[in-house]
Design a protein around this motif. Sequence first.
Motif, short mmCIF file in Angstrom:
data_model
loop_
_atom_site.label_atom_id
_atom_site.label_comp_id
_atom_site.label_asym_id
_atom_site.label_seq_id
_atom_site.Cartn_x
_atom_site.Cartn_y
_atom_site.Cartn_z
N VAL A 167 3.06 4.92 -11.20
CA VAL A 167 4.25 5.76 -11.09
C VAL A 167 3.84 7.19 -10.78
O VAL A 167 3.11 7.81 -11.55
CB VAL A 167 5.09 5.73 -12.39
CG1 VAL A 167 6.33 6.62 -12.24
CG2 VAL A 167 5.49 4.30 -12.75
N SER A 168 4.32 7.70 -9.65
CA SER A 168 4.07 9.08 -9.27
C SER A 168 5.37 9.87 -9.39
O SER A 168 6.41 9.33 -9.77
CB SER A 168 3.51 9.16 -7.86
OG SER A 168 2.27 8.48 -7.77
N LEU A 169 5.31 11.15 -9.05
CA LEU A 169 6.45 12.04 -9.26
C LEU A 169 6.86 12.70 -7.95
O LEU A 169 6.02 13.11 -7.15
CB LEU A 169 6.08 13.13 -10.27
CG LEU A 169 7.18 14.11 -10.70
CD1 LEU A 169 8.30 13.41 -11.45
CD2 LEU A 169 6.57 15.23 -11.56
N LEU A 170 8.17 12.79 -7.75
CA LEU A 170 8.74 13.64 -6.71
C LEU A 170 9.08 14.98 -7.36
O LEU A 170 9.69 15.02 -8.42
CB LEU A 170 10.00 13.00 -6.12
CG LEU A 170 10.69 13.74 -4.97
CD1 LEU A 170 11.45 12.76 -4.09
CD2 LEU A 170 11.66 14.83 -5.46
N GLU A 198 0.83 -1.21 0.00
CA GLU A 198 0.00 0.00 0.00
C GLU A 198 0.86 1.25 0.00
O GLU A 198 0.60 2.23 0.71
CB GLU A 198 -0.97 -0.01 1.19
CG GLU A 198 -1.94 -1.18 1.15
CD GLU A 198 -2.94 -1.14 2.30
OE1 GLU A 198 -2.68 -0.41 3.28
OE2 GLU A 198 -3.97 -1.81 2.19
N MET A 199 1.90 1.23 -0.83
CA MET A 199 2.82 2.35 -0.97
C MET A 199 2.86 2.80 -2.43
O MET A 199 2.35 2.10 -3.33
CB MET A 199 4.22 1.95 -0.51
CG MET A 199 4.28 1.48 0.93
SD MET A 199 5.92 0.88 1.41
CE MET A 199 6.79 2.44 1.64
N ASP A 200 3.47 3.95 -2.68
CA ASP A 200 3.65 4.48 -4.03
C ASP A 200 5.13 4.74 -4.28
O ASP A 200 5.86 5.12 -3.35
CB ASP A 200 2.89 5.80 -4.21
CG ASP A 200 1.39 5.63 -4.12
OD1 ASP A 200 0.82 4.94 -4.98
OD2 ASP A 200 0.79 6.19 -3.18
N ILE A 201 5.56 4.58 -5.53
CA ILE A 201 6.89 5.07 -5.89
C ILE A 201 6.74 6.50 -6.41
O ILE A 201 5.78 6.83 -7.11
CB ILE A 201 7.61 4.17 -6.92
CG1 ILE A 201 6.90 4.17 -8.27
CG2 ILE A 201 7.77 2.76 -6.39
CD1 ILE A 201 7.73 3.53 -9.38
N VAL A 202 7.71 7.33 -6.04
CA VAL A 202 7.74 8.72 -6.52
C VAL A 202 9.08 8.91 -7.25
O VAL A 202 10.14 8.73 -6.65
CB VAL A 202 7.56 9.74 -5.38
CG1 VAL A 202 6.12 9.73 -4.89
CG2 VAL A 202 8.50 9.48 -4.22
N TYR A 203 9.03 9.23 -8.52
CA TYR A 203 10.25 9.31 -9.31
C TYR A 203 10.95 10.65 -9.09
O TYR A 203 10.34 11.71 -9.24
CB TYR A 203 9.98 9.12 -10.81
CG TYR A 203 11.29 8.96 -11.55
CD1 TYR A 203 11.87 7.71 -11.69
CD2 TYR A 203 11.98 10.07 -12.03
CE1 TYR A 203 13.09 7.56 -12.30
CE2 TYR A 203 13.21 9.94 -12.64
CZ TYR A 203 13.76 8.68 -12.77
OH TYR A 203 14.99 8.55 -13.36
N HIS A 204 12.25 10.57 -8.79
CA HIS A 204 13.05 11.77 -8.51
C HIS A 204 13.84 12.17 -9.77
O HIS A 204 14.85 11.55 -10.10
CB HIS A 204 14.02 11.47 -7.36
CG HIS A 204 14.70 12.69 -6.78
ND1 HIS A 204 14.84 13.88 -7.47
CD2 HIS A 204 15.27 12.90 -5.56
CE1 HIS A 204 15.47 14.75 -6.71
NE2 HIS A 204 15.74 14.18 -5.55
N HIS A 205 13.34 13.20 -10.47
CA HIS A 205 14.14 13.82 -11.53
C HIS A 205 15.39 14.40 -10.88
O HIS A 205 15.32 14.94 -9.77
CB HIS A 205 13.33 14.91 -12.24
CG HIS A 205 12.80 15.96 -11.28
ND1 HIS A 205 13.53 17.08 -10.95
CD2 HIS A 205 11.66 16.03 -10.56
CE1 HIS A 205 12.84 17.81 -10.09
NE2 HIS A 205 11.71 17.19 -9.83
N HIS A 206 16.54 14.29 -11.55
CA HIS A 206 17.78 14.61 -10.84
C HIS A 206 18.84 15.08 -11.81
O HIS A 206 18.96 14.55 -12.93
CB HIS A 206 18.28 13.35 -10.10
CG HIS A 206 19.24 13.62 -8.99
ND1 HIS A 206 20.57 13.97 -9.22
CD2 HIS A 206 19.09 13.58 -7.64
CE1 HIS A 206 21.18 14.13 -8.05
NE2 HIS A 206 20.32 13.90 -7.08
N MET A 207 19.63 16.04 -11.39
CA MET A 207 20.76 16.52 -12.19
C MET A 207 21.72 15.38 -12.51
O MET A 207 22.00 14.52 -11.67
CB MET A 207 21.53 17.60 -11.43
CG MET A 207 20.77 18.90 -11.21
SD MET A 207 20.41 19.78 -12.74
CE MET A 207 22.07 20.19 -13.29
N GLY A 208 22.21 15.36 -13.75
CA GLY A 208 23.19 14.37 -14.15
C GLY A 208 22.63 13.01 -14.51
O GLY A 208 23.38 12.05 -14.67
#
Length: 297
Positions: free
Chosen positions: A182-185, A151-161
């Motif tokens: 897929v969720s977003l950070l 019962e969790m979500d992943i949050v994708y971390h856009h990141h430098m490099g």
Amino acid sequence: MTTASPIKLAIAPIAWTNDDMPELGKENSFEQCISEMALAGFSGTEIGNKYPKEPAILRPYLELRHLEVASAWFSAFLTTRPFEETAEAFIKHRDFLAAMGAKVIVVSEQGHSIQGQDLPVFTKKPIFTDEEWHRLTEGLEALGDLATEKEMDIVYHHHMGTGVQTTSEIDRLMAETNPEKVSLLYDTGHLVFSGEDPLAIYQTHHQRIKHIHFKDIREAIAKEVVTAEDSFLTGVRKGVFTVPGDGMINFKPICKAIDASGYEGWVVVEAEQDPALANPLEYAIKARRYIKDTWAI
């Protein structure tokens, strides 16, 4: 922060002890880190390299200081390694966070990443092929399914490099993944450092955002990183990141957009810099006061 607020405020331990450069803050203990987080007025933390890895050991330390676990970083290698390798590590990471009560799992694709290498962060950033994009999006959806089991979500971390840094790359990732999986950070510092419009990104993707990082940018140093063709970690050492209210970002319209979207969840202050140059407690207090004055949270 009032108990009625749907937004909870945390701070990341990377200001005290740096995961990518352990020599930064090596003198700062885990207990000092979490005690100063609580002293500065935060109610949550992400997980750092000095934190106990067993929930039964970690939990009492945090409960004494009235701290919750917001999330923790997970490095995926979906574009460069067999999925099974990432999945095995992810399940272990997921189960730890679930035991600590976290609801989201921060995921960043590290296949071809240069964020830890001595390469110019702008001119040498990876560009994924269509096949790599397919491996990434398919793999992230599979990780999303694994997160759902708890019962969790992943949050994708856009990141430098990395291969997901720019507006077009974030847009593509969101377009090519299932929003149920897929969720977003949303990270203000990485967006502004990259040259993106943070307010526009939030307004475009607010329905997918389930975790937020607040960091600020020192404009002069950001320009120097570009001109000198510095690496990401060199930029960190120079002090390109700082806490909200100490840099170039105007957080007021961002905070208004977050309120208007009905966001519920954690906002995490995360400003990696050399603690010998930027006292972590001082900057944590500075960030907490700025957010209270700007946002009344």
